[in-house]
Design a protein around this motif. Structure first.
Motif, short mmCIF file in Angstrom:
data_model
loop_
_atom_site.label_atom_id
_atom_site.label_comp_id
_atom_site.label_asym_id
_atom_site.label_seq_id
_atom_site.Cartn_x
_atom_site.Cartn_y
_atom_site.Cartn_z
N THR A 115 -16.15 4.21 -6.73
CA THR A 115 -16.59 4.28 -5.34
C THR A 115 -16.71 5.74 -4.91
OG1 THR A 115 -16.20 3.45 -3.10
CG2 THR A 115 -14.29 4.26 -4.31
N TYR A 116 -17.39 5.95 -3.80
CA TYR A 116 -17.56 7.31 -3.28
C TYR A 116 -16.38 7.66 -2.38
CZ TYR A 116 -22.31 7.53 -5.05
OH TYR A 116 -23.40 7.57 -5.87
N ILE A 117 -15.71 8.74 -2.73
CA ILE A 117 -14.58 9.21 -1.94
C ILE A 117 -14.38 10.69 -2.22
CG2 ILE A 117 -12.87 8.61 -3.71
CD1 ILE A 117 -10.95 7.86 -1.43
N GLY A 118 -14.04 11.44 -1.19
CA GLY A 118 -13.82 12.86 -1.37
C GLY A 118 -15.04 13.62 -1.82
N GLY A 119 -16.23 13.15 -1.40
CA GLY A 119 -17.45 13.88 -1.71
C GLY A 119 -18.10 13.54 -3.03
N GLY A 120 -17.58 12.58 -3.74
CA GLY A 120 -18.19 12.20 -5.02
C GLY A 120 -17.75 10.83 -5.47
N LYS A 121 -18.42 10.32 -6.51
CA LYS A 121 -18.08 9.01 -7.05
C LYS A 121 -16.89 9.16 -8.00
CE LYS A 121 -21.43 6.26 -8.37
NZ LYS A 121 -22.49 5.64 -9.20
N ARG A 122 -15.89 8.29 -7.82
CA ARG A 122 -14.67 8.41 -8.62
C ARG A 122 -14.17 7.03 -9.08
NH1 ARG A 122 -12.77 13.55 -7.44
NH2 ARG A 122 -13.54 14.44 -5.48
N PRO A 123 -13.56 6.98 -10.26
CA PRO A 123 -12.91 5.74 -10.69
C PRO A 123 -11.56 5.60 -10.00
CG PRO A 123 -12.68 7.41 -12.39
CD PRO A 123 -13.53 8.02 -11.30
N LEU A 124 -11.29 4.43 -9.42
CA LEU A 124 -10.04 4.19 -8.70
C LEU A 124 -9.55 2.78 -8.98
CD1 LEU A 124 -11.04 5.74 -5.25
CD2 LEU A 124 -9.33 6.68 -6.82
N PRO A 125 -8.26 2.51 -8.80
CA PRO A 125 -7.77 1.15 -8.98
C PRO A 125 -8.43 0.18 -8.01
CG PRO A 125 -5.95 2.71 -8.88
CD PRO A 125 -7.17 3.46 -8.47
N HIS A 126 -8.69 -1.02 -8.47
CA HIS A 126 -9.20 -2.07 -7.59
C HIS A 126 -8.17 -2.30 -6.48
CE1 HIS A 126 -10.40 -6.05 -6.19
NE2 HIS A 126 -11.55 -5.90 -6.84
N PRO A 127 -8.61 -2.45 -5.23
CA PRO A 127 -7.66 -2.61 -4.12
C PRO A 127 -6.66 -3.74 -4.32
CG PRO A 127 -9.86 -2.24 -3.27
CD PRO A 127 -10.02 -2.41 -4.75
N SER A 128 -7.09 -4.83 -4.95
CA SER A 128 -6.16 -5.94 -5.20
C SER A 128 -5.08 -5.52 -6.18
CB SER A 128 -6.92 -7.15 -5.75
OG SER A 128 -7.76 -7.71 -4.77
N TYR A 129 -5.48 -4.80 -7.22
CA TYR A 129 -4.49 -4.32 -8.19
C TYR A 129 -3.53 -3.35 -7.52
CZ TYR A 129 -2.34 -1.93 -12.10
OH TYR A 129 -1.42 -1.40 -12.96
N GLN A 130 -4.06 -2.47 -6.70
CA GLN A 130 -3.20 -1.48 -6.03
C GLN A 130 -2.17 -2.16 -5.14
OE1 GLN A 130 -5.41 1.50 -3.90
NE2 GLN A 130 -3.61 2.68 -3.40
N ALA A 131 -2.61 -3.14 -4.34
CA ALA A 131 -1.68 -3.85 -3.45
C ALA A 131 -0.62 -4.58 -4.27
CB ALA A 131 -2.45 -4.83 -2.58
N TRP A 132 -1.06 -5.26 -5.34
CA TRP A 132 -0.11 -6.01 -6.17
C TRP A 132 0.87 -5.07 -6.88
CZ3 TRP A 132 0.34 -5.48 -11.51
CH2 TRP A 132 1.31 -6.30 -12.09
N SER A 133 0.37 -3.94 -7.39
CA SER A 133 1.26 -3.03 -8.12
C SER A 133 2.33 -2.44 -7.20
CB SER A 133 0.44 -1.91 -8.78
OG SER A 133 -0.18 -1.09 -7.81
N TYR A 134 1.99 -2.18 -5.96
CA TYR A 134 2.99 -1.69 -5.01
C TYR A 134 4.04 -2.77 -4.75
CZ TYR A 134 0.03 2.35 -3.87
OH TYR A 134 -0.70 3.51 -3.92
N SER A 135 3.57 -3.99 -4.63
CA SER A 135 4.49 -5.11 -4.43
C SER A 135 5.42 -5.26 -5.63
CB SER A 135 3.68 -6.40 -4.22
OG SER A 135 4.51 -7.53 -4.21
#
Length: 645
Positions: A115-135
């Protein structure tokens, strides 16, 4: 730590009356001491959307709301929490908020989107994975969550994202993660409300968010059981002699340190195969079983990857990653944040951390600061890059500065190399690292062979590997490892045209040390240091050669893709004598490390024929020096002729 906590009613009121940003700003300044109103305002849109979500009559007025919960021992923050009870159980909902408006699927990787963030396209964790991993992180290490049976329910809310048909965000590729933590998008506010109301029927009268925030850090029982199973029945994890003595001393200090004001540091020196990693794993497992907050740390990812792979199938990947950390993870740690940190391969520690090497002050200092008891395992002769600064001197210096008590020890018993301390000494003498009394004695029980044909060496390693998948090929880093070819088994990085020989470096996406097919790939110093095998075949590259009766080094023969000697050219311009000595030490230490990865045997092929002849001569002298009976000597000579010439 929580930046903001309130009830549903007060949260909605703060948003409507435009008071929330001011409250968050002052709370940040008080608790963290650094932020800007501009940063806080960037959340305003997301929090306004959550206010809209919460304005549902069926969501209890006294449900608790929290913003920015810092997960203990990490820099990770949960964006938004809602707590209450569904009539049967206490629940806390974890919501990961995103302002994204588009994503692309990353087919080749698990749980990653672009996704585009911080001025460029970047690979990031899927939001579902991120929420689950924090849990999962909170569940693994929060005693109140474990003992008071607080259920955590993660989800993600992308309030600017409009889903379309066959949307990449909800593609089947991510189904496993969507099942664990559903994702809600623009236009799905009613679905998100239903998710909340499923778990929060009644208000929070048990102060659940307070319980989570103040829960003692303790590994869960399932985590303990999984780690314990890794040790059961594994001979490689058995301790003997001084290993056991130092282990018991460290174990006692760690347990006492939890209840003591006195900080302790223990540093154990030991050469290849002395059992440093065995002790490290025992301490990790057994101290976790005592309920302590323990981490295993190494600069090199290879041992972490192997230990983590052994736990797969018994626990989730995220749970595993919470235990095994890189050495650059402690730049912002609070003093004594952890009970125990076990640092394996401490000689590989760097001064600075971060991708660009611009974070923190010194990893040795930061690791001592971060724990009540820090345990270092170190072998200064295995420093193999310019950035490696781990030393007993630095450990002593920063221990003194911290006011801690230092305990030191040395391991001598050799587990690797068939228990032969003689082989290590012979090898160091042969490589020109130091003169030893073992000039002509490497220990008869160790299988050392010199090959004149790399094909024959590879075939022998492949045959040995069929026994138990514990034989591997290694090579000096004298051949390039192109980024675009790191997943292509057909691309041959290591080429020796005069022998019509070629093979690939290990694949970047495989667990080379334990993948059965990896025997056809060569590992380098970075993928093999800290690991052990039964047999290794080592290709010694042109950076080590024999001339005028001496073993010499040439750092210009190293591959450009190798980062071990990054900065050596600049050093050579400023101080050529120092640069030559530093590079010489690194190259010799590299081959010493590669040639001590085998427990039962090491086979070598040298690209320099003169060096090959030199090793053969040293081997012949060592064989004769053993004063064997004629029958025994003929067997050794015959074995060397059969496989080496």
């Amino acid at each position: 730590m929580i930046i903001y906590e309130s009830t549903k009613t007060d949260f909605v009121s703060d948003v409507i009356n435009e008071e929330l940003v001011e409250r968050l700003y002052h709370s940040y300044q008080e608790k963290i001491g650094r932020t800007s109103k501009q940063e806080i305002k960037s959340w305003e849109n997301s929090l306004q959307r959550m206010s809209n979500v919460m304005q549902d009559e069926e969501i209890p007025e006294d449900a608790s709301v929290a913003i920015e919960f810092n997960i203990p021992n990490t820099s990770k923050r949960v964006d938004f929490l809602i707590s209450g009870n569904n009539g049967d159980q206490d629940h806390v909902i974890i919501i990961e908020l995103k302002q994204w408006s588009e994503v692309e699927k990353v087919e080749e990787q698990d749980a990653i989107v672009s996704t585009y963030i911080g001025g460029g396209k970047r690979p990031l964790p899927h939001p579902s994975y991120q929420a689950w991993s924090y849990s999962a992180l909170i569940e693994d290490f929060n005693e109140n969550v474990q003992e008071k049976h607080i259920s955590l329910n993660p989800c993600a809310y992308l309030h600017n994202y409009r889903k379309e048909a066959d949307d990449p965000l909800t593609d089947a590729h991510y189904q496993e993660h969507l099942d664990r933590a559903p994702v809600f998008t623009k236009g799905e506010i009613s679905k998100l409300r239903s998710f909340i109301k499923k778990y929060v029927v009644h208000g929070d009268n048990r102060h659940l968010i307070y319980e989570i925030e103040h829960g003692r850090i303790r590994p869960s029982r399932s985590l303990q059981d999984s780690l314990s199973s890794m040790l059961e029945g594994n001979e490689e994890f058995r301790m003997i002699d001084e290993q056991k003595v130092f282990y018991e001393q460290a174990y006692q200090l760690a347990l006492e340190g939890v209840h003591s004001e006195q900080k302790h540091v223990m540093a154990i020196e030991g050469g290849p195969g002395t059992g440093k990693s065995v002790m490290a794993v025992h301490l990790l497992v057994n101290l976790i079983n005592q309920g302590l907050n323990v981490l295993y740390v190494s600069k090199n990812s290879a041992p972490r990857t192997v230990y983590a792979s052994r736990l797969q199938g018994t626990m989730k990947k995220t749970h595993i990653n919470n235990l095994f950390k890189g050495s650059g993870s402690f730049t912002t740690s609070e003093p004594n944040e952890f009970d125990v940190i076990v640092v394996d391969e401490a000689h590989r520690l760097n001064e600075k951390s971060g991708f660009y090497g611009n974070q923190g002050e010194n990893q040795v200092k930061e690791l001592i600061n971060a724990a009540k008891f820090t345990m270092f395992f170190i072998d200064e002769k295995q420093r193999v890059t310019l950035k490696d600064i781990g030393s007993m001197g630095l450990i002593e210096q920063y221990t003194k500065e911290s006011g801690a008590e230092l305990i030191t020890g040395k391991l001598a018993s050799q587990f690797r190399c068939d228990g032969s301390e003689a082989y290590i000494a012979w090898l160091e003498d042969t490589l020109g690292i130091r003169e030893t009394a073992n000039k002509n004695d490497y220990g008869v029980d160790y299988d050392f062979r010199v090959y004149e044909d790399p094909h024959r060496m590879l075939r022998h390693i492949e045959e040995l590997n069929k026994r138990n998948n514990k034989s591997r090929m290694l090579a000096g880093y004298c051949w390039e490892w192109p980024v675009k070819q790191r997943k292509d088994t057909e691309y041959k990085d290591i080429t020796l045209p005069e022998y019509d020989f070629e093979m690939s470096w290990n694949l970047s996406d495989s667990i080379w040390a334990i993948d059965q097919q990896s025997v056809a790939e060569a590992g380098c110093i970075h993928t093999s240091q800290g690991l052990e095998f039964d047999y290794v075949g080592v290709i010694i590259g042109p950076d080590l050669y024999f001339e005028n009766g001496e073993v010499k080094t040439d750092y210009t023969k190293r591959a450009k893709s190798d980062q071990s000697l990054r900065g050596i050219k600049k050093m050579a311009k400023e101080n050529p004598i120092k640069a030559q000595q530093v590079a010489d030490d690194i190259i010799r230490n590299t081959y010493r490390t590669l040639m001590t990865r085998g427990q039962k045997g090491c086979f070598i092929f040298c690209t320099d024929p003169e060096l090959n002849a030199y090793f053969q001569e040293r081997l012949r002298k060592a064989t004769v020096y053993e004063n064997l009976s004629p029958g025994e000597y003929s067997k050794v000579a015959e074995r060397n002729d059969e496989y080496g010439n």
